[in-house]
Design a protein around this motif. Structure first.
Motif, PDB file in Angstrom:
ATOM      1  N   TRP A  88       0.826  -1.210   0.000  1.00 10.67           N
ATOM      2  CA  TRP A  88       0.000   0.000   0.000  1.00 10.67           C
ATOM      3  C   TRP A  88       0.860   1.260   0.000  1.00 10.67           C
ATOM      4  O   TRP A  88       0.542   2.236  -0.688  1.00 10.67           O
ATOM      5  CB  TRP A  88      -0.924  -0.008   1.205  1.00 10.67           C
ATOM      6  CG  TRP A  88      -1.609   1.310   1.434  1.00 10.67           C
ATOM      7  CD1 TRP A  88      -1.393   2.193   2.444  1.00 10.67           C
ATOM      8  CD2 TRP A  88      -2.606   1.914   0.591  1.00 10.67           C
ATOM      9  NE1 TRP A  88      -2.186   3.299   2.298  1.00 10.67           N
ATOM     10  CE2 TRP A  88      -2.944   3.149   1.174  1.00 10.67           C
ATOM     11  CE3 TRP A  88      -3.239   1.515  -0.586  1.00 10.67           C
ATOM     12  CZ2 TRP A  88      -3.881   3.990   0.613  1.00 10.67           C
ATOM     13  CZ3 TRP A  88      -4.178   2.360  -1.148  1.00 10.67           C
ATOM     14  CH2 TRP A  88      -4.490   3.576  -0.548  1.00 10.67           C
ATOM     15  N   GLN A  89       1.949   1.266   0.748  1.00  9.44           N
ATOM     16  CA  GLN A  89       2.830   2.430   0.784  1.00  9.44           C
ATOM     17  C   GLN A  89       3.475   2.676  -0.575  1.00  9.44           C
ATOM     18  O   GLN A  89       3.610   3.826  -1.016  1.00  9.44           O
ATOM     19  CB  GLN A  89       3.889   2.253   1.855  1.00  9.44           C
ATOM     20  CG  GLN A  89       3.361   2.344   3.276  1.00  9.44           C
ATOM     21  CD  GLN A  89       4.422   2.018   4.311  1.00  9.44           C
ATOM     22  OE1 GLN A  89       5.301   1.198   4.078  1.00  9.44           O
ATOM     23  NE2 GLN A  89       4.334   2.670   5.467  1.00  9.44           N
ATOM     24  N   SER A  98       0.532   4.136  -2.750  1.00 12.26           N
ATOM     25  CA  SER A  98       0.036   5.462  -2.383  1.00 12.26           C
ATOM     26  C   SER A  98       1.116   6.534  -2.401  1.00 12.26           C
ATOM     27  O   SER A  98       0.816   7.710  -2.619  1.00 12.26           O
ATOM     28  CB  SER A  98      -0.624   5.407  -0.996  1.00 12.26           C
ATOM     29  OG  SER A  98       0.313   5.017  -0.012  1.00 12.26           O
ATOM     30  N   ARG A  99       2.367   6.156  -2.178  1.00 10.61           N
ATOM     31  CA  ARG A  99       3.432   7.158  -2.072  1.00 10.61           C
ATOM     32  C   ARG A  99       4.364   7.199  -3.278  1.00 10.61           C
ATOM     33  O   ARG A  99       5.154   8.134  -3.416  1.00 10.61           O
ATOM     34  CB  ARG A  99       4.255   6.905  -0.804  1.00 10.61           C
ATOM     35  CG  ARG A  99       3.431   6.968   0.472  1.00 10.61           C
ATOM     36  CD  ARG A  99       4.280   6.797   1.699  1.00 10.61           C
ATOM     37  NE  ARG A  99       3.477   6.792   2.919  1.00 10.61           N
ATOM     38  CZ  ARG A  99       3.975   6.714   4.143  1.00 10.61           C
ATOM     39  NH1 ARG A  99       5.292   6.618   4.320  1.00 10.61           N
ATOM     40  NH2 ARG A  99       3.176   6.712   5.197  1.00 10.61           N
ATOM     41  N   LEU A 110       1.017   5.985  -7.427  1.00 11.89           N
ATOM     42  CA  LEU A 110      -0.095   6.900  -7.695  1.00 11.89           C
ATOM     43  C   LEU A 110       0.361   8.343  -7.896  1.00 11.89           C
ATOM     44  O   LEU A 110      -0.044   8.986  -8.877  1.00 11.89           O
ATOM     45  CB  LEU A 110      -1.130   6.811  -6.571  1.00 11.89           C
ATOM     46  CG  LEU A 110      -2.380   7.670  -6.753  1.00 11.89           C
ATOM     47  CD1 LEU A 110      -3.121   7.275  -8.030  1.00 11.89           C
ATOM     48  CD2 LEU A 110      -3.313   7.537  -5.554  1.00 11.89           C
TER      49      LEU A 110
END
Length: 389
Positions: free
Chosen positions: A296-297, A300-301, A304
């Motif tokens: 996820w990191q 998202s970081r 994206l």
């Protein structure tokens, strides 16, 4: 004189002056001819008609309106309705598009297949046809007495969708919307602006928490201050007779426009964002894995933000196009900017003036939206020095 003609700068200036002068002459000729023709037909020109009473009502308005109000107010009603529809539709289309893009690049074959089918279906069907399809479904729903009950607080029927509302003034609701938009803009600025690149993670987290906490507190204060006296803050719809009372009614026309534009726009935005994901090199994700970041990191970081940076100019064009697509509402009777202008032309006969207002309104809205998004793009894009190494 011959010496001046031999100078390239003078010739360029003369060509430009001649071109501008020709345009001005054409505009003046057109205006004079139009005025003569209008006078010959006994029609008056000018914008004085804006202060006349319309004598007709509208089925949906975000502000109070009745038949005795002026053309200026009904145009304002249509403009607000179009901006309201555009804000909701573009937001939903963005979430749908990002979700579809994630499905298509996730590596999961089932998710990728669903995303592909979605894009190929809704991107290749005309938007107007989709609008008619959703409007036919919504108007075929049960009547209020047999409405679909959702937990006793929301109801879906062929006459509209009824949701709980707030007994607050329009000013209070408007200020809450402005505060929310400002908070979202500040949050995006905090996360993407280069001036905050060296801020520690803990400090950024504390700043975000303070921002959202302040927003919640401000909204609570605005709602309590703007509550209509002697009424409960929450207004729940209930069935009385043959229809529902209280609450907020979302008409089938508005809901059909929102669904059609959101789904159609989501298919295009999904392909745009997918291209952005594909433009992010695998080395970026591998670097995140090497640093011990979670999936996820990394998404998202790294993936994206880089994807959005890559496709932001294309997204701006798509947003401008989607907002112009809100004019399809006239096909099913939704009272938008185009609808009230068309009706005003039929009622007043002031065709040239009203078309000028229509063009000016869309130019102002689309230019303002593009200007803001271009400033965001300038703030988040990678400079040449950041692309090296």
């Amino acid at each position: 004189m011959m010496t001046l003609l031999k100078q390239r700068s003078f010739r360029d200036l003369a060509y430009q002056a001649g071109f501008v002068g020709t345009l001005i002459a054409m505009v003046v000729t057109f205006a004079v001819t139009a005025a003569i023709n209008l006078d010959a037909q006994g029609m008056t020109s000018g914008f004085g008609f804006l202060q006349r009473s319309t004598g007709w009502g509208v089925s949906f308005s975000l502000i109070p309106f009745d038949t005795s109000d002026t053309y200026l107010r009904v145009i304002w009603v249509g403009l607000l309705n179009s901006m309201f529809l555009g804000a909701i539709s573009l937001t939903l289309a963005t979430f749908i598009g990002v979700g579809i893009a994630i499905m298509r690049v996730s590596g999961n074959r089932m998710a990728g297949l669903i995303g592909t089918v979605y894009v190929e279906i809704f991107r290749n069907l005309p938007l107007l046809l989709q609008l008619f399809f959703w409007y036919a479904i919504l108007t075929s729903l049960p009547q209020p007495r047999q409405a679909i009950d959702i937990a006793g607080v929301a109801f879906i029927s062929g006459r509209g969708t009824y949701l709980p509302g707030l007994n607050v003034t329009g000013t209070s609701a408007f200020l809450c919307a402005i505060a929310t938009c400002a908070a979202i803009g500040l949050a995006i600025w905090l996360n993407t602006a280069r001036r905050f690149a060296h801020m520690s993670t803990g400090r950024k987290r504390a700043s975000r928490q303070a921002l959202w906490g302040g927003l919640v507190l401000l909204i609570v204060v605005l709602l309590l201050a703007g509550r209509i006296p002697d009424t409960p803050l929450l207004n729940v719809p209930y069935l009385k007779g043959l229809n529902f009372r209280d609450g907020v009614r979302i008409s089938p026309e508005l809901l059909a426009c929102i669904i059609a534009i959101s789904i159609y726009g989501g298919a295009y935005i999904g392909e745009i964002v997918r291209a952005g994901f594909n433009a992010v090199g695998k080395g970026q994700s591998e670097a995140g894995q090497a640093l011990g970041l979670s999936t996820w990191q990394i998404f998202s970081r790294i993936r994206l933000p880089l994807a959005i940076r890559a496709v932001m100019p294309t997204l701006i064009n798509q947003y401008v196009w989607l907002f112009k697509a809100t004019t399809i509402g006239i096909a099913i009777g939704f009272v938008d900017f185009f609808f009230v202008i068309s009706t005003s032309i039929n009622q007043s006969g002031q065709t040239l003036e009203l078309i000028a207002i229509l063009m000016g309104g869309f130019l102002a809205i689309n230019y303002s939206m593009a200007w803001v998004l271009n400033r965001v793009n300038d703030a988040i894009r990678l400079k040449g020095t950041q692309l090296r190494g």
